[in-house]
Design a protein around this motif. Sequence first.
Motif, PDB file in Angstrom:
ATOM      1  N   LEU A 382      -5.021   8.451   4.304  1.00  0.00           N
ATOM      2  CA  LEU A 382      -4.284   7.287   3.814  1.00  0.00           C
ATOM      3  C   LEU A 382      -5.284   6.200   3.441  1.00  0.00           C
ATOM      4  CD1 LEU A 382      -1.450   6.134   3.398  1.00  0.00           C
ATOM      5  CD2 LEU A 382      -1.565   5.234   5.729  1.00  0.00           C
ATOM      6  N   VAL A 383      -5.216   5.735   2.199  1.00  0.00           N
ATOM      7  CA  VAL A 383      -6.107   4.656   1.773  1.00  0.00           C
ATOM      8  C   VAL A 383      -5.394   3.305   1.929  1.00  0.00           C
ATOM      9  CG1 VAL A 383      -7.446   3.724  -0.173  1.00  0.00           C
ATOM     10  CG2 VAL A 383      -7.227   6.219   0.121  1.00  0.00           C
ATOM     11  N   HIS A 384      -4.173   3.241   1.419  1.00  0.00           N
ATOM     12  CA  HIS A 384      -3.406   1.996   1.531  1.00  0.00           C
ATOM     13  C   HIS A 384      -1.928   2.307   1.350  1.00  0.00           C
ATOM     14  CE1 HIS A 384      -2.016  -2.094   0.959  1.00  0.00           C
ATOM     15  NE2 HIS A 384      -1.400  -1.695  -0.132  1.00  0.00           N
ATOM     16  N   ALA A 385      -1.076   1.667   2.149  1.00  0.00           N
ATOM     17  CA  ALA A 385       0.368   1.870   1.969  1.00  0.00           C
ATOM     18  C   ALA A 385       1.081   0.532   1.994  1.00  0.00           C
ATOM     19  CB  ALA A 385       0.933   2.768   3.065  1.00  0.00           C
ATOM     20  N   GLU A 386       1.872   0.291   0.947  1.00  0.00           N
ATOM     21  CA  GLU A 386       2.702  -0.919   0.927  1.00  0.00           C
ATOM     22  C   GLU A 386       3.648  -0.907   2.128  1.00  0.00           C
ATOM     23  OE1 GLU A 386       3.979  -1.146  -3.215  1.00  0.00           O
ATOM     24  OE2 GLU A 386       4.943  -3.057  -2.721  1.00  0.00           O
ATOM     25  N   GLN A 387       3.972   0.291   2.596  1.00  0.00           N
ATOM     26  CA  GLN A 387       4.859   0.468   3.752  1.00  0.00           C
ATOM     27  C   GLN A 387       4.339  -0.230   5.010  1.00  0.00           C
ATOM     28  OE1 GLN A 387       5.153   2.506   1.343  1.00  0.00           O
ATOM     29  NE2 GLN A 387       6.864   3.893   1.520  1.00  0.00           N
ATOM     30  N   GLU A 404       4.090   1.581  -2.912  1.00  0.00           N
ATOM     31  CA  GLU A 404       2.865   2.259  -3.374  1.00  0.00           C
ATOM     32  C   GLU A 404       2.162   2.878  -2.160  1.00  0.00           C
ATOM     33  OE1 GLU A 404      -0.164   0.452  -6.438  1.00  0.00           O
ATOM     34  OE2 GLU A 404      -0.798  -0.058  -4.401  1.00  0.00           O
ATOM     35  N   VAL A 405       1.813   4.140  -2.268  1.00  0.00           N
ATOM     36  CA  VAL A 405       1.116   4.816  -1.153  1.00  0.00           C
ATOM     37  C   VAL A 405      -0.129   5.496  -1.735  1.00  0.00           C
ATOM     38  CG1 VAL A 405       1.262   6.670   0.557  1.00  0.00           C
ATOM     39  CG2 VAL A 405       3.234   5.182   0.187  1.00  0.00           C
ATOM     40  N   ILE A 406      -1.279   4.891  -1.495  1.00  0.00           N
ATOM     41  CA  ILE A 406      -2.512   5.460  -2.048  1.00  0.00           C
ATOM     42  C   ILE A 406      -3.100   6.439  -1.029  1.00  0.00           C
ATOM     43  CG2 ILE A 406      -4.793   4.945  -3.039  1.00  0.00           C
ATOM     44  CD1 ILE A 406      -2.538   3.572  -4.583  1.00  0.00           C
ATOM     45  N   VAL A 407      -3.266   7.677  -1.473  1.00  0.00           N
ATOM     46  CA  VAL A 407      -3.888   8.684  -0.595  1.00  0.00           C
ATOM     47  C   VAL A 407      -5.137   9.236  -1.277  1.00  0.00           C
ATOM     48  CG1 VAL A 407      -1.756   9.403   0.584  1.00  0.00           C
ATOM     49  CG2 VAL A 407      -2.424  10.540  -1.546  1.00  0.00           C
ATOM     50  N   GLY A 408      -5.998   9.842  -0.467  1.00  0.00           N
ATOM     51  CA  GLY A 408      -7.207  10.453  -1.016  1.00  0.00           C
ATOM     52  C   GLY A 408      -7.524  11.734  -0.276  1.00  0.00           C
TER      53      GLY A 408
END
Length: 410
Positions: A382-387, A404-408
Motif C-alpha cells: 500500500l502506497v497511499h489510500a484516501e480511505q 483513490e488507493v495507490i498500490v505498488g
Amino acid sequence: MSEPISDSDAKKCPIHEIRKVPIDGTPLSPSATFEQWRKEGAATPLEYEDGHQGLVVTRYELAKLILEDKRFSQKPIRMPLHQISREESAPGTTIIDGELATASDLDPGNLLFLDGEQHLKIRRAVTSRFSVRSAKGYESDIKKIVSKQIENLISQGSPVDLSEHYSEPISAAGHARVLGIPESLYSDYERLFVGKSEEREKIEYLRRVLAFKKASPADDLLSELVKSELQKNEIEGLTLSLMVSGRDNVAYMISTGIVALLKHPDQLQALRDNPALIDGGIEELLRISAVFLTMFPRTATEDVEIDGVKIPCGQSVSVSAVAANYDERQYSDPDRFDLSRDAFGHLGFGYGLHGCLGQQVARIEIREGIMQLLQAFPNLKLVHAEQDEPMPFYHPVAAYQVGEVIVGWD
Ligand code: HEM
C-alpha cells in the motif's frame, strides 16, 4: 441564582441535542461518536442535510426491526433529501425523444422508492436473475473480467491507482454482464454511470439500451424485462435503479477490502495461507468497511413504538449500517478485524424488505477481485489510500464513494 449543573448531574439527565451524521470517521475506522450514541440509546435525534429532523438508529436489534417493518415507507414523500439531489441533477421537466421525462416519472419502477405491493411486483420481475443459482451462472464471466483487469494493472505498472484501473472497471463490466448491456453501448455506460452525468443523459441512454434489447433480444435480464408485463415507466425506472445500484459499492469494497488486508499483515498472511477463509472473510470485510453510514431514510406512516422507541407518524428514520455493524451487543470486540469471525448477519447489504438484490453477485465480484489480485501480486504494497482519511459522503445518503488507493509491487 441556581447552582451550575455538575458533570455528574448532566450524565444523569442527558440532553438530547440534535446531531448531524459525524464526518470525522474513516471507512475502516468509524467515528467514535457512533459508539457514544449507541451507549445513550438505540436511536438518536438527527438533523438531515436540509435541516429537517428525524432519528438515526445505531443499535443492531432496532436496526433490523425497522428494516423489516412495513409501517415505514421508503417513498420519497417526506424526504426533501431526494428532492434536493433531483433538482441538482435534473432541474425541471425534460423532453427526451419527444416524451416527458423526469427521474420521478420513473419512480414507479425505482425499487428504492417503493412500498408494499408495487415494490413486490417490481422486485419479483427480476428476483430470479439475482438468485444464488443465477449468480453462479455469471461466475466464469466475472473471473474473465477480473483476469483482464489484472493484465490492465500489469500494463499500467507500479505504482497504480487500484480503484481507477482495477476495481471500477471490474464493477462496471460485472454490472453490464449481469444486466445484459450490449458491447456496442458499453463505453457509454462507463462514461455516464462511472463518470458524472445528468439524470436526463442516463434516461436517454437506458432508452437506447432497452430499444436495442427489444430489437435484438438475448438471454439476459434486460431482454426479459422489455418482454415483461410491466408498464413502460416501470421498466425504465427499474432499469435506471439497476444500472445505478451497487455498482460503485462493489468497486468500493474491492478497493477498501484490499486496504484493510494490506493494513493487517496477519490477516493478509492468514488468507494467503488459507484461501478458503475468503468466503466468511468477505462478510467480515463488509461488516468493518463502513459502506453505508446511513441507508436510505424511511418515514413512519403511523405512530410507532418499537423496541421501546417512540417514532411519531411522519418522522424520518435512518438506519446506520455502520453503527449497527460495530454494535458490541452483536459482535464481540467489534473493532477487531478478524477474517475467521462469524460476521454473517451484518447489515452491509441492508436487511428485510429492501435488502440488497445484488448481494450474491457482489460477493462473487468482491471475492474474485481480491483473490486474483493477491495471487497475481505476492508482494503487493500500500502506497497511499484516501480511505485512511475522512472521505466525503455522497448525496442523498451518507455513504462513501470509492477512494483513490495507490498500490505498488516489486
Ligand atoms: C458491495 C456491494 C453492494 C453493497 C454494499 C450493497 C448494499 C446495498 C444496501 C445497503 C441496500 C439497501 C438500501 C436500503 O435499504 O436503504 C441495497 C439495495 C439494493 N441493491 Fe445493493 N449493494 C451492493 C451491490 C449491489 C449490486 C451488484 C446490485 C445489482 C447488480 C445491487 C442492487 C441493489 C438493488 C436493486 C437494491 C434495492 C433493493 C430494493 O429496494 O428492494 N446491489 N444494496
